[in-house]
Write a protein that holds these residues in place. Structure first.
Motif, mmCIF file in Angstrom:
data_model
loop_
_atom_site.group_PDB
_atom_site.id
_atom_site.type_symbol
_atom_site.label_atom_id
_atom_site.label_comp_id
_atom_site.label_asym_id
_atom_site.label_seq_id
_atom_site.Cartn_x
_atom_site.Cartn_y
_atom_site.Cartn_z
ATOM 1 N N PHE A 81 57.548 0.138 -41.358
ATOM 2 C CA PHE A 81 58.770 0.337 -40.624
ATOM 3 C C PHE A 81 59.787 1.261 -41.010
ATOM 4 O O PHE A 81 60.273 2.114 -40.416
ATOM 5 C CB PHE A 81 59.374 -0.948 -40.165
ATOM 6 N N ASN A 82 60.039 1.320 -42.542
ATOM 7 C CA ASN A 82 60.984 1.906 -43.080
ATOM 8 C C ASN A 82 61.178 3.421 -43.052
ATOM 9 O O ASN A 82 62.035 4.248 -43.202
ATOM 10 C CB ASN A 82 61.185 1.355 -44.348
ATOM 11 N N PHE A 83 59.698 3.986 -43.064
ATOM 12 C CA PHE A 83 59.656 5.445 -42.750
ATOM 13 C C PHE A 83 58.544 5.576 -41.870
ATOM 14 O O PHE A 83 57.398 6.059 -42.041
ATOM 15 C CB PHE A 83 59.003 6.174 -44.249
ATOM 16 N N PRO A 84 59.150 5.641 -40.573
ATOM 17 C CA PRO A 84 58.252 5.424 -39.267
ATOM 18 C C PRO A 84 57.541 6.712 -38.950
ATOM 19 O O PRO A 84 56.647 6.812 -38.363
ATOM 20 C CB PRO A 84 59.299 5.115 -38.193
ATOM 21 N N ALA A 90 53.129 11.960 -41.835
ATOM 22 C CA ALA A 90 53.011 13.303 -42.099
ATOM 23 C C ALA A 90 52.446 13.680 -43.586
ATOM 24 O O ALA A 90 51.521 14.596 -43.595
ATOM 25 C CB ALA A 90 54.228 14.067 -42.040
ATOM 26 N N TRP A 91 52.864 12.773 -44.331
ATOM 27 C CA TRP A 91 52.273 13.149 -45.708
ATOM 28 C C TRP A 91 50.821 12.956 -45.780
ATOM 29 O O TRP A 91 50.077 13.670 -46.681
ATOM 30 C CB TRP A 91 52.719 11.896 -46.850
ATOM 31 N N ASN A 92 50.467 12.037 -45.144
ATOM 32 C CA ASN A 92 48.739 11.941 -45.161
ATOM 33 C C ASN A 92 48.013 12.912 -43.968
ATOM 34 O O ASN A 92 47.415 13.519 -44.281
ATOM 35 C CB ASN A 92 48.647 10.430 -44.754
ATOM 36 N N ALA A 140 47.523 3.271 -47.193
ATOM 37 C CA ALA A 140 48.413 2.234 -46.602
ATOM 38 C C ALA A 140 49.674 1.952 -47.442
ATOM 39 O O ALA A 140 49.626 2.127 -48.634
ATOM 40 C CB ALA A 140 47.605 0.721 -46.706
ATOM 41 N N THR A 141 50.620 2.125 -46.554
ATOM 42 C CA THR A 141 52.156 1.697 -47.122
ATOM 43 C C THR A 141 52.583 0.179 -46.706
ATOM 44 O O THR A 141 52.551 0.106 -45.525
ATOM 45 C CB THR A 141 53.013 2.660 -46.535
ATOM 46 N N GLY A 142 53.196 -0.327 -47.774
ATOM 47 C CA GLY A 142 53.801 -1.764 -47.066
ATOM 48 C C GLY A 142 53.723 -2.601 -48.079
ATOM 49 O O GLY A 142 53.902 -2.189 -49.371
ATOM 50 N N THR A 188 66.887 6.871 -58.045
ATOM 51 C CA THR A 188 65.362 6.385 -57.800
ATOM 52 C C THR A 188 64.868 6.801 -56.524
ATOM 53 O O THR A 188 63.717 6.844 -56.578
ATOM 54 C CB THR A 188 65.165 4.664 -57.951
ATOM 55 N N SER A 189 65.667 6.949 -55.445
ATOM 56 C CA SER A 189 65.079 7.386 -54.311
ATOM 57 C C SER A 189 65.194 8.802 -53.868
ATOM 58 O O SER A 189 65.763 9.443 -54.419
ATOM 59 C CB SER A 189 65.651 6.630 -53.100
ATOM 60 N N GLY A 190 64.531 9.007 -52.715
ATOM 61 C CA GLY A 190 64.732 10.618 -52.196
ATOM 62 C C GLY A 190 63.836 11.597 -52.930
ATOM 63 O O GLY A 190 64.385 12.727 -53.147
ATOM 64 N N ALA A 191 62.493 11.194 -53.222
ATOM 65 C CA ALA A 191 61.493 12.035 -54.082
ATOM 66 C C ALA A 191 61.417 13.017 -53.308
ATOM 67 O O ALA A 191 61.263 13.195 -51.719
ATOM 68 C CB ALA A 191 60.590 11.053 -54.241
ATOM 69 N N GLU A 192 60.951 14.313 -53.544
ATOM 70 C CA GLU A 192 60.687 15.399 -53.118
ATOM 71 C C GLU A 192 59.150 15.554 -52.551
ATOM 72 O O GLU A 192 58.358 14.900 -53.341
ATOM 73 C CB GLU A 192 60.923 16.871 -53.722
ATOM 74 N N ALA A 220 53.630 14.340 -56.718
ATOM 75 C CA ALA A 220 52.602 13.172 -56.087
ATOM 76 C C ALA A 220 53.748 11.813 -56.200
ATOM 77 O O ALA A 220 54.475 11.452 -57.145
ATOM 78 C CB ALA A 220 51.464 12.969 -57.250
ATOM 79 N N PHE A 221 53.610 11.200 -55.065
ATOM 80 C CA PHE A 221 54.526 10.325 -54.848
ATOM 81 C C PHE A 221 53.677 8.742 -54.834
ATOM 82 O O PHE A 221 52.676 8.524 -53.995
ATOM 83 C CB PHE A 221 55.173 10.242 -53.617
ATOM 84 N N GLY A 222 54.012 7.855 -55.662
ATOM 85 C CA GLY A 222 53.334 6.547 -55.931
ATOM 86 C C GLY A 222 53.790 5.791 -57.146
ATOM 87 O O GLY A 222 54.426 6.511 -57.887
HETATM 88 C C1 UN1 Z 1 59.223 4.704 -48.803
HETATM 89 O O1 UN1 Z 1 60.282 4.157 -48.983
HETATM 90 O O2 UN1 Z 1 58.210 4.139 -48.086
HETATM 91 O O3 UN1 Z 1 61.529 9.109 -52.268
HETATM 92 C C2 UN1 Z 1 59.143 6.089 -48.998
HETATM 93 C C3 UN1 Z 1 61.789 8.286 -51.449
HETATM 94 C C4 UN1 Z 1 61.413 8.968 -49.885
HETATM 95 C C5 UN1 Z 1 60.197 8.290 -49.544
HETATM 96 C C6 UN1 Z 1 60.194 6.903 -49.595
HETATM 97 N N1 UN1 Z 1 60.972 10.647 -50.331
HETATM 98 O O4 UN1 Z 1 62.871 7.934 -51.220
#
Ligand code: UN1
Length: 508
Positions: free
Chosen positions: A162-165, A170-172, A240-242, A454-458, A462-464
């Motif tokens: 729900f948090n990034f609806p 789009a990333w995927n 999957a995100t969650g 910690t948040s707001g990655a570009e 690679a994100f994860g």
């Molecule tokens: C998320 O909270 O599921 O780095 C994604 C960030 C955003 C993405 C967060 N670009 O905070």
């Protein structure tokens, strides 16, 4: 009150539960519906029909058929489709950002930011469509050529939270599309209208190219539709995100059929502040990380691990900053914090606060529920031991733990103590501390920053993250490789048939 921007996005009173093209929807008038409720005031925005496992089967068939044509279109031509998708999203940034805010509750600056993230990843994917490079290698055999190439994979299932609806889709979807894959999206049932709106935009783009089925969505119960989606062998990759338990279930089912997963699960992200840090910068970084999105990002700052010499001054300044945060209707740009997503989130926060009290934590600021329609709370700062059990959990609410330490080594150990490993940051002006933090004995997270939060990655990186965060990597860098299958090719252009490893097999 019905907002005008809903019309711009094609949102009706009752919306279809699945779709894959302009005239291709599943819209059974007898189907059960779910309400999309705005956390801003608890009012129903609109309804969405739920699909059944049988309907999903049909969407997967359409998606599989579309893959057969999509994969033969040259990658740069697929990039052209994604370029137009990015353009349409640019045009719809205002209404779509507002819908994100209305349905999920993040402030409208962040709602627009999320659509910007969609645009950015489309731009990235367009460039990528001409850069899906494979390596060539030197063969050990004479007159042989060896190389690897990347082929489209098939149908990709996207399960988003729900948090990034919209951004996570789009990333995927943008990367999958240039890779030659089709996407079936199962959004969170808390925010189905965002998926309906995105589908309308994608439909218009696909129709310009006489395509359908490249992007599709299904809204249905997790137990029925979600389970079927992850179990279906046509879905070659599930991204999957969650929550961690959800990711464990996805991993179990998909690994049994030897499918692929990208898992992006819970975080428990810390900001380390050493004795040399610029405290003003640290306060601002922590404030956005902890209060932004009302503490409901997987990258939200949940812990501050701070040198006890500077802790008093830091907390003093942070409390002042918290006091100045205007909380209220997130569509009003004057507010910096909106509501939590639903009543259950308020309960989770209250339960966590109860455990905090039992485990010796001390509330320094906030934590109260605000008495008005919708689900508003005051963000909360807590002093507590870093090894308290509640600190090891991800509570999806704006609770920030302050943990004091005596050395940078102790701080790094505390950062790494929790089961999750998504994002992390250090505020320092000391080169040695900074380098230690980023070294192999430093942060164990997928993201490690210095002098930013910690948040707001570009999207370019690679994100994860590691451990209970699931190990997946989405969006930038070489994450695209997971959406393709690798093929190693060896061509003998000589007139002999030499074997590798110098083996002779019945030769004279
Ligand atoms: C998320 O909270 O599921 O780095 C994604 C960030 C955003 C993405 C967060 N670009 O905070």
């Amino acid at each position: 009150m019905r907002h005008d921007f809903l019309d711009e996005l094609g949102i009706e009173e009752v919306n279809p539960g699945a779709g894959w093209g302009k005239d291709s929807w599943i819209d059974d008038p007898d189907a059960r519906t779910i309400k999309s409720i705005s956390p801003i005031d608890g009012e129903t925005i609109a309804r969405v029909r739920l699909v059944s496992a049988k309907d999903l089967d049909m969407v997967l068939s359409r998606s599989q058929e579309a893959f057969e044509t999509w994969r033969v279109m040259p990658a740069p031509k697929r990039g052209e489709v994604v370029r137009i998708l990015g353009e349409e999203l640019r045009k719809k940034k205002d209404p779509l950002g507002k819908l994100v805010t209305l349905e999920m509750g993040k402030i409208v600056q962040e709602g627009w930011g999320e659509v910007q993230e969609m645009v950015d990843i489309c731009d990235f994917a367009v460039g990528l469509s001409r850069q899906l490079y494979g390596k060539s290698m030197h063969s050990e055999r004479p007159f042989h050529r060896m190389y690897e190439q990347w082929h489209p994979l098939g149908v990709v299932g996207v399960i988003s939270a729900f948090n990034f609806p919209v951004a996570v889709w789009a990333w995927n979807a943008a990367i999958a599309a240039v890779c030659g894959d089709t996407t079936v999206w199962k959004p969170s049932s808390d925010v189905p209208l965002c998926a309906v709106a995105v589908q309308h935009i994608a439909n218009d783009v696909m129709a310009k190219f006489d395509l359908e089925g490249i992007f599709s969505y299904v809204v249905g119960p997790g137990r029925e539709v979600g389970e079927k989606l992850i179990a279906d062998p046509r879905v070659r990759l599930v991204s999957a995100t969650g929550s961690t338990p959800m990711g464990q279930r996805v991993a179990e089912v998909v690994s049994t059929r030897l499918g692929r997963t990208i898992l992006e699960l819970g975080g428990n992200n810390a900001v380390l502040v050493d004795g040399t840090a610029d405290l003003e910068m640290a306060v601002r970084g922590v404030l956005f990380g902890a209060v932004g999105t009302a503490g409901q990002r997987c990258t939200s700052t949940r812990r501050v691990i701070i040198d006890k010499q500077v802790s008093g001054e830091f907390v003093h300044r942070l409390v002042k900053a918290y006091e100045s945060i205007p909380i209220g209707d997130p569509l009003d740009e004057a507010n910096l914090m909106g509501p939590l997503v639903h009543h259950g989130a308020i309960q989770d926060m209250a339960n966590a606060l109860e455990k905090i009290a039992q485990q010796g934590g001390q509330v320094v600021y906030g934590g109260e529920t605000i008495d008005r329609p919708g689900w508003y709370v005051k963000p909360c700062i807590v002093r507590i031991r870093g090894d308290a059990p509640i600190v090891q959990e991800e509570t999806f609410a704006p609770i920030l733990y302050i943990n004091e330490v005596g050395s940078v080594e102790e701080a790094i150990a505390m950062n790494n103590m929790v089961p999750q490993g998504l994002s992390s940051a250090m505020f320092t002006t000391n080169l040695q501390n900074g380098e230690k933090w980023l070294s192999h004995v430093g942060s164990d997270c997928g993201i490690a920053n210095i002098n930013i939060g910690t948040s707001g990655a570009e999207i370019g990186g690679a994100f994860g993250g590691e451990k209970d965060t699931g190990g997946g990597r989405e969006s930038g860098s070489d994450s695209w490789k997971q959406y393709m299958r690798r093929q190693t090719c060896t061509i003998n252009w000589g007139e002999e048939l030499p074997l590798a490893q110098g083996i002779t097999f019945g030769d004279e």
